[in-house]
Motif scaffolding. Structure first.
Motif, PDB file in Angstrom:
ATOM      1  N   LEU A  89       0.832  -1.207   0.000  1.00 21.87           N
ATOM      2  CA  LEU A  89       0.000   0.000   0.000  1.00 21.87           C
ATOM      3  C   LEU A  89       0.862   1.250   0.000  1.00 21.87           C
ATOM      4  N   GLU A  90       0.554   2.183  -0.908  1.00 25.16           N
ATOM      5  CA  GLU A  90       1.316   3.430  -1.025  1.00 25.16           C
ATOM      6  C   GLU A  90       0.344   4.542  -1.394  1.00 25.16           C
ATOM      7  N   PHE A  91       0.270   5.603  -0.538  1.00 27.66           N
ATOM      8  CA  PHE A  91      -0.742   6.624  -0.860  1.00 27.66           C
ATOM      9  C   PHE A  91      -0.173   7.821  -1.614  1.00 27.66           C
ATOM     10  N   PRO A 118      -4.570   5.240   1.014  1.00 26.89           N
ATOM     11  CA  PRO A 118      -4.205   5.113   2.428  1.00 26.89           C
ATOM     12  C   PRO A 118      -4.569   3.770   3.022  1.00 26.89           C
ATOM     13  N   SER A 119      -3.715   3.247   3.876  1.00 26.00           N
ATOM     14  CA  SER A 119      -3.921   1.931   4.497  1.00 26.00           C
ATOM     15  C   SER A 119      -5.268   1.878   5.219  1.00 26.00           C
ATOM     16  N   GLY A 120      -5.634   2.997   5.857  1.00 21.73           N
ATOM     17  CA  GLY A 120      -6.884   3.031   6.632  1.00 21.73           C
ATOM     18  C   GLY A 120      -8.104   2.733   5.784  1.00 21.73           C
ATOM     19  N   LEU A 140       5.626  -3.529   8.261  1.00 23.61           N
ATOM     20  CA  LEU A 140       5.203  -2.155   8.560  1.00 23.61           C
ATOM     21  C   LEU A 140       6.375  -1.204   8.385  1.00 23.61           C
ATOM     22  N   ASP A 141       6.216  -0.233   7.463  1.00 24.67           N
ATOM     23  CA  ASP A 141       7.311   0.705   7.190  1.00 24.67           C
ATOM     24  C   ASP A 141       6.752   2.036   6.685  1.00 24.67           C
ATOM     25  N   HIS A 142       5.536   2.390   7.130  1.00 23.96           N
ATOM     26  CA  HIS A 142       4.922   3.643   6.685  1.00 23.96           C
ATOM     27  C   HIS A 142       5.026   4.697   7.781  1.00 23.96           C
ATOM     28  N   TRP A 143       4.115   5.647   7.895  1.00 22.31           N
ATOM     29  CA  TRP A 143       4.240   6.679   8.946  1.00 22.31           C
ATOM     30  C   TRP A 143       4.279   5.979  10.289  1.00 22.31           C
ATOM     31  N   LYS A 144       5.174   6.335  11.151  1.00 12.74           N
ATOM     32  CA  LYS A 144       5.422   5.575  12.388  1.00 12.74           C
ATOM     33  C   LYS A 144       4.254   5.655  13.368  1.00 12.74           C
ATOM     34  N   ASP A 145       3.476   6.742  13.283  1.00 16.78           N
ATOM     35  CA  ASP A 145       2.326   6.876  14.201  1.00 16.78           C
ATOM     36  C   ASP A 145       1.112   6.109  13.668  1.00 16.78           C
ATOM     37  N   ASP A 169       9.650  -1.984  10.874  1.00 15.37           N
ATOM     38  CA  ASP A 169      10.908  -1.252  10.717  1.00 15.37           C
ATOM     39  C   ASP A 169      10.900  -0.031  11.646  1.00 15.37           C
ATOM     40  N   ASN A 170      12.075   0.464  11.994  1.00 15.68           N
ATOM     41  CA  ASN A 170      12.254   1.755  12.667  1.00 15.68           C
ATOM     42  C   ASN A 170      11.694   1.844  14.073  1.00 15.68           C
ATOM     43  N   VAL A 171      11.677   0.740  14.798  1.00 16.65           N
ATOM     44  CA  VAL A 171      11.051   0.791  16.122  1.00 16.65           C
ATOM     45  C   VAL A 171      11.882   1.622  17.113  1.00 16.65           C
ATOM     46  N   LEU A 198      20.221   2.049  11.749  1.00 19.09           N
ATOM     47  CA  LEU A 198      19.468   2.835  10.777  1.00 19.09           C
ATOM     48  C   LEU A 198      20.153   2.683   9.428  1.00 19.09           C
ATOM     49  N   GLU A 199      19.367   2.449   8.408  1.00 16.03           N
ATOM     50  CA  GLU A 199      19.919   2.197   7.068  1.00 16.03           C
ATOM     51  C   GLU A 199      21.045   3.172   6.704  1.00 16.03           C
ATOM     52  N   TYR A 200      22.160   2.595   6.237  1.00 15.82           N
ATOM     53  CA  TYR A 200      23.301   3.347   5.698  1.00 15.82           C
ATOM     54  C   TYR A 200      23.956   4.250   6.740  1.00 15.82           C
TER      55      TYR A 200
END
Ligand SMILES: O=C(NC/C=C/[C@H]1O[C@@H](n2cnc3c(NCCO)ncnc32)[C@H](O)[C@@H]1O)c1cc(-c2ccc(F)cc2)cc(O)c1O
Ligand SMILES: [Mg+2]
Length: 214
Positions: A89-91, A118-120, A140-145, A169-171, A198-200
Motif C-alpha cells: 500500500l502506497e498513498f 491510504p492503508s486506513g 510495517l514501514d509507513h508513517w510511524k504513528d 521497521d524503525n522501532v 538505521l539504514e546506511y
C-alpha cells in the motif's frame, strides 16, 4: 525541472541493475544510497534480517504498509515461492509510480500488487477487493504513528491469524513507542527485537518481530 530523489534512485537502478535480476536492483539502490543520496529504504543490514524472517515464514500472502520506492517490496518478493503474492500500500502517487518502475525493472510484477491509497481505507477492503483471507506476514514501514492504529485495524478486520508475523521497521529510529508498548505487553502477541542500525548509518535502529497468537 529538478528531478526528485526517487526519480534519481530509479535512474540509478535502470543504469546499474540488470533487468529481471531483483538482487541486482537491491544492490543498485543500496549503492546509490551509500554513495550518492541517503533514502529511507530498510537497507542492506536490516534487509538481511528481513530476508531471514521472510525465508523462515515462507509466506503465501504478504502485506507491506508503505511502498516508497519499492526496495523492500522487491527484496521480499525475490524470496517468495512461485504462487505467493505481496500487496503493498502506497498513498503517494509519485512514489507509487516510481515503485512500479523499480518493480518492473526487477521483473517481479506478477508477484507484487501496488495499491495506491491510504492503508486506513484499503485494509478493510482486502477481503472483498483482493480475495485475501488472512496475511502470513505484514511488513510495517509507513508513517510511524500509523503502525498501532493499522495493526488494530488488521485485527478488527480479521486479517491476522494464529501465527501471522508482523515485522516492523524503525522501532528505535525514528521510533514507534506506542506500537512497541502494545505488541510487547499485549497477551495476543509474542514479540522479539532484532537490534541493527538505521539504514546506511551507524545510528541504532531495529526491527520488531511479533507473532499474533489469535
Ligand atoms: O518516515 C519514515 N518512513 C515513512 C514512510 C512512508 C512511506 O509510506 C507511505 N505512507 C505513509 N503512510 C501511509 C499510509 N497510511 C497512513 C496515512 O493514512 N498508507 C499508505 N502509504 C503510506 C508514504 O507515502 C511513504 O512512501 C522513515 C524515516 C526514517 C528516518 C530515520 C532517521 C532520520 F533522521 C530520518 C528519517 C527511516 C526509515 O526507515 C523510515 O521508514
Ligand atoms: Mg523504514
Amino acid at each position: 525541472t529538478q528531478s526528485t530523489r526517487p526519480q534519481r534512485l530509479l535512474h540509478a537502478v535502470q543504469k546499474n541493475a540488470t533487468k529481471g535480476d531483483p538482487r541486482s536492483v537491491v544492490k543498485a539502490i543500496d549503492n546509490f544510497c551509500r554513495q550518492k543520496e541517503w533514502a529511507m529504504n530498510v537497507g542492506d543490514e536490516k534487509g538481511c534480517i528481513l530476508d531471514s524472517v521472510v525465508s523462515e515464514v515462507n509466506p503465501v500472502t504478504v502485506l507491506e504498509l508503505g511502498t516508497y520506492c519499492g526496495y523492500s517490496t522487491v527484496r521480499i518478493a525475490s524470496l517468495l515461492p512461485p504462487r505467493a503474492k505481496i500487496i503493498t500500500l502506497e498513498f503517494n502517487p509519485d512514489y507509487a509510480k516510481i515503485a512500479r518502475q523499480v518493480i518492473a525493472w526487477a521483473g517481479l510484477e506478477d508477484k507484487i500488487q501496488v495499491v495506491e491509497g491510504p492503508s486506513g481505507e484499503w485494509i478493510p477492503k482486502m477481503k472483498e477487493q483482493f480475495g485475501v483471507k488472512t496475511f502470513d506476514l505484514v511488513f510495517l514501514d509507513h508513517w510511524k504513528d500509523r503502525y498501532l492504529p493499522d495493526t488494530k485495524l488488521l485485527e478488527d478486520c480479521g486479517l491476522l491469524r494464529k501465527g501471522t508475523i508482523l515485522l516492523a521497521d524503525n522501532v528505535i529510529c525514528p521510533g514507534t513507542p506506542d506500537y512497541l508498548e502494545y505488541v510487547r505487553n499485549s497477551p495476543r502477541y509474542k514479540s522479539q527485537y532484532f537490534k541493527s542500525h538505521l539504514e546506511y548509518t551507524k545510528a541504532e535502529d531495529g526491527l520488531e518481530k511479533s507473532v499474533f497468537l489469535g
